[in-house]
Enzyme design. Sequence first.
Site, PDB file in Angstrom:
ATOM      1  N   ARG A  67      17.616   2.537   9.556  1.00  0.00           N
ATOM      2  CA  ARG A  67      17.019   2.598   8.216  1.00  0.00           C
ATOM      3  C   ARG A  67      17.642   1.571   7.272  1.00  0.00           C
ATOM      4  O   ARG A  67      17.083   1.230   6.245  1.00  0.00           O
ATOM      5  CB  ARG A  67      17.095   4.012   7.643  1.00  0.00           C
ATOM      6  CG  ARG A  67      16.277   4.192   6.377  1.00  0.00           C
ATOM      7  CD  ARG A  67      15.918   5.630   5.985  1.00  0.00           C
ATOM      8  NE  ARG A  67      16.791   6.633   6.550  1.00  0.00           N
ATOM      9  CZ  ARG A  67      18.018   6.910   6.128  1.00  0.00           C
ATOM     10  NH1 ARG A  67      18.537   6.270   5.092  1.00  0.00           N
ATOM     11  NH2 ARG A  67      18.748   7.838   6.729  1.00  0.00           N
ATOM     12  N   TYR A 120      -5.262  -3.982  -7.291  1.00  0.00           N
ATOM     13  CA  TYR A 120      -5.598  -3.162  -6.118  1.00  0.00           C
ATOM     14  C   TYR A 120      -5.690  -1.687  -6.530  1.00  0.00           C
ATOM     15  O   TYR A 120      -4.842  -1.191  -7.277  1.00  0.00           O
ATOM     16  CB  TYR A 120      -4.515  -3.374  -5.057  1.00  0.00           C
ATOM     17  CG  TYR A 120      -4.810  -2.784  -3.718  1.00  0.00           C
ATOM     18  CD1 TYR A 120      -5.797  -3.310  -2.900  1.00  0.00           C
ATOM     19  CD2 TYR A 120      -4.082  -1.690  -3.258  1.00  0.00           C
ATOM     20  CE1 TYR A 120      -6.056  -2.769  -1.656  1.00  0.00           C
ATOM     21  CE2 TYR A 120      -4.325  -1.138  -2.007  1.00  0.00           C
ATOM     22  CZ  TYR A 120      -5.317  -1.690  -1.213  1.00  0.00           C
ATOM     23  OH  TYR A 120      -5.575  -1.146   0.011  1.00  0.00           O
ATOM     24  N   ASP A 192       0.925  -9.643  -7.005  1.00  0.00           N
ATOM     25  CA  ASP A 192       0.434  -9.357  -5.664  1.00  0.00           C
ATOM     26  C   ASP A 192      -0.377 -10.577  -5.237  1.00  0.00           C
ATOM     27  O   ASP A 192      -1.439 -10.848  -5.781  1.00  0.00           O
ATOM     28  CB  ASP A 192      -0.418  -8.079  -5.709  1.00  0.00           C
ATOM     29  CG  ASP A 192      -0.936  -7.664  -4.341  1.00  0.00           C
ATOM     30  OD1 ASP A 192      -1.040  -8.523  -3.460  1.00  0.00           O
ATOM     31  OD2 ASP A 192      -1.261  -6.472  -4.175  1.00  0.00           O
ATOM     32  N   LYS A 217      -2.676  -8.218   6.087  1.00  0.00           N
ATOM     33  CA  LYS A 217      -3.840  -9.079   5.972  1.00  0.00           C
ATOM     34  C   LYS A 217      -3.596 -10.423   6.675  1.00  0.00           C
ATOM     35  O   LYS A 217      -3.488 -10.452   7.869  1.00  0.00           O
ATOM     36  CB  LYS A 217      -4.189  -9.244   4.490  1.00  0.00           C
ATOM     37  CG  LYS A 217      -4.146  -7.914   3.695  1.00  0.00           C
ATOM     38  CD  LYS A 217      -5.212  -6.943   4.136  1.00  0.00           C
ATOM     39  CE  LYS A 217      -5.012  -5.507   3.630  1.00  0.00           C
ATOM     40  NZ  LYS A 217      -4.823  -5.332   2.208  1.00  0.00           N
TER      41      LYS A 217
HETATM   42  C1  LIG Z   1      -4.358  -4.318   1.360  1.00  0.00           C
HETATM   43  C2  LIG Z   1      -3.782  -4.622   0.062  1.00  0.00           C
HETATM   44  C3  LIG Z   1      -2.703  -3.896  -0.439  1.00  0.00           C
HETATM   45  C4  LIG Z   1      -2.110  -2.727   0.297  1.00  0.00           C
HETATM   46  O1  LIG Z   1      -1.522  -3.126   1.484  1.00  0.00           O
HETATM   47  P1  LIG Z   1      -1.363  -2.146   2.751  1.00  0.00           P
HETATM   48  O2  LIG Z   1      -0.704  -3.014   3.755  1.00  0.00           O
HETATM   49  O3  LIG Z   1      -2.748  -1.719   3.133  1.00  0.00           O
HETATM   50  O4  LIG Z   1      -0.557  -0.991   2.307  1.00  0.00           O
HETATM   51  C5  LIG Z   1      -2.195  -4.253  -1.672  1.00  0.00           C
HETATM   52  N1  LIG Z   1      -2.720  -5.259  -2.384  1.00  0.00           N
HETATM   53  C6  LIG Z   1      -3.749  -5.982  -1.923  1.00  0.00           C
HETATM   54  C7  LIG Z   1      -4.280  -7.086  -2.763  1.00  0.00           C
HETATM   55  C8  LIG Z   1      -4.325  -5.687  -0.700  1.00  0.00           C
HETATM   56  O5  LIG Z   1      -5.367  -6.399  -0.257  1.00  0.00           O
END
Ligand SMILES: *Cc1c(COP(=O)(O)O)cnc(C)c1O
Length: 400
Positions: A67, A120, A192, A217
Site C-alpha cells: 500500500r 466530469y 483534468d 483513456k
Molecule cells: C474517465 C474520466 C475520468 C474518470 O476516470 P476513471 O479512470 O474512469 O475513474 C475523469 N475525468 C475525465 C475527463 C474522464 O474522461
Amino acid sequence: MAKRSKPNKNSGGKSLSTRAIHAGEPRRKYADSLTTPIIQTSTFTFRDSKHIEDYTKKGKEHFEYGRYGNPTAKIAEKRLADLEGAEDCVVFSSGMSAITTTILSLVQSGDHIVITDDSYKKTLEFCRSYLKQFAVECTIVPFGDYGIIERAVKKNTRFIFSESPTNPYLNIFDLVKIKKIADRHNVLTLIDSTFATPLNQRPIEFGMDLVLQSCTKYLAGHNDILAGAVLGRKELIEKIRNLHKSMGGLIDPHCCYLLLRGLKTFVVRVERQNETALKVARFLDSHPRVKKVYYPFLESHPQYKVATKQMNGGGGVVTFEIKGNLNTAKRFLDALKLCYIGPSLGGVETLITHPALVSYYDYTRKERYELGITDTLFRLALGIEDVEDLIEDLGRGLRQ
Ligand SMILES: *Cc1c(COP(=O)(O)O)cnc(C)c1O
C-alpha cells in the site's frame, strides 16, 4: 510535435515517442528481461538490521509494504512524470481515485473551491455533494466566463479546478488566463487533462499546479484497465501520496504493467487519433444530415484560437449533432456496424455514445437541454481503425 517537451536525463532520448517507451525504467532489469517485470508482492523484506536502519533513519529507497508503493508502479509514475514534464506523480486505481484523493488532500473544513460547470460528471458530484460533509464550500462557475471565475474566488479559496478539453462539447479552458487569475489571488490550479494527454497539452508548462489524468483513456489506450494519476511539484505530490497510503485506492502491479505497455505506443496512437478525428470532423461538418460538429481544431469551434495556441493536436473525440429527433438518433446508432456503442474513450476501438440515452438517462428532457444534452447529440471517441472504414460506417448510419 514533441519538440516542446523537455528531455529527462533518465529517459535515454529527447522526443516524447522515445520517452514514452523508455522513460522511468532501468536499462538493466531483473533477469535481463527486456520488459518491466511485474513485482507481484504485497510485502517487501529487509536483508538485515542495517537495511532496516538505512531505510528508517537514512531514508534510502525501499518498498516496505504494497500500500506504500510498488516498484512496477514506481516506474509508471516516473514515466508519466517525464511525459507530463512534472517533478513527481502518484498513480491510482482509477482516474476518480486520483481526483478525489487529490482534492481531499488539499482542503480543510472552512475552505472554498471553485470548479467549472462542465467538469466530469462524477468530479462535479463529489465537489457539490460530498465535500459539504466536510464543510468545504464549492462554487460552480460557468465555463469560459473568466470574469465570473475570478469573482468567485474568495479569501478562503484553495483552488480552481477545471478540465480541458471538456466532455462532451470539447470546450477549451484558456490556461494563460486561469494562471493569471490564480496568481492574483494566490490559489492553486488543478486541471483534468485526460482528453488532451501530454502529447496534445502540457499544462505544467502553463504554470498549472496539478494535472489529473484518467490513464484509463489514452495513456493505457486499450480499453482494458482503469488507472489514474496526479502530477505536479514534489511537495504537493508528497501530501497526496501520503493520503493515498491511508485511502488505499492502490493500483495493482499487473495493472501497472498494462499501463506501462500501453504508454509505449501512446504517442503513435494519439497522433493517429488526432489525424483521424480531424478528418472525421471535416467529413461530418460537410454532411447534409449533420447539424453541428464540435472539434477544437475545426475553425468553427468557438475556442479554435486558444485550442491551436495551447494544444499540439485536437484529440481523438468528435462531438456532433445530427438533424432530426430522438428516433433519427436511434436509427443512426442502430445502423452502425464498426463503431461500438459504449462509454469511455481513448482506446484503440472506436466508441460512440449518445449522452441523452446513457449518461443523462435519469435527467428530464428539460434538464438535459439546459445542460446542452440534446436528443441528437453524439460523442464519437475515435480508435485507430482505418479512417476510410470509419467514415463509411458513419456515412451509412447517416443515410438511415
Ligand atoms: C474517465 C474520466 C475520468 C474518470 O476516470 P476513471 O479512470 O474512469 O475513474 C475523469 N475525468 C475525465 C475527463 C474522464 O474522461
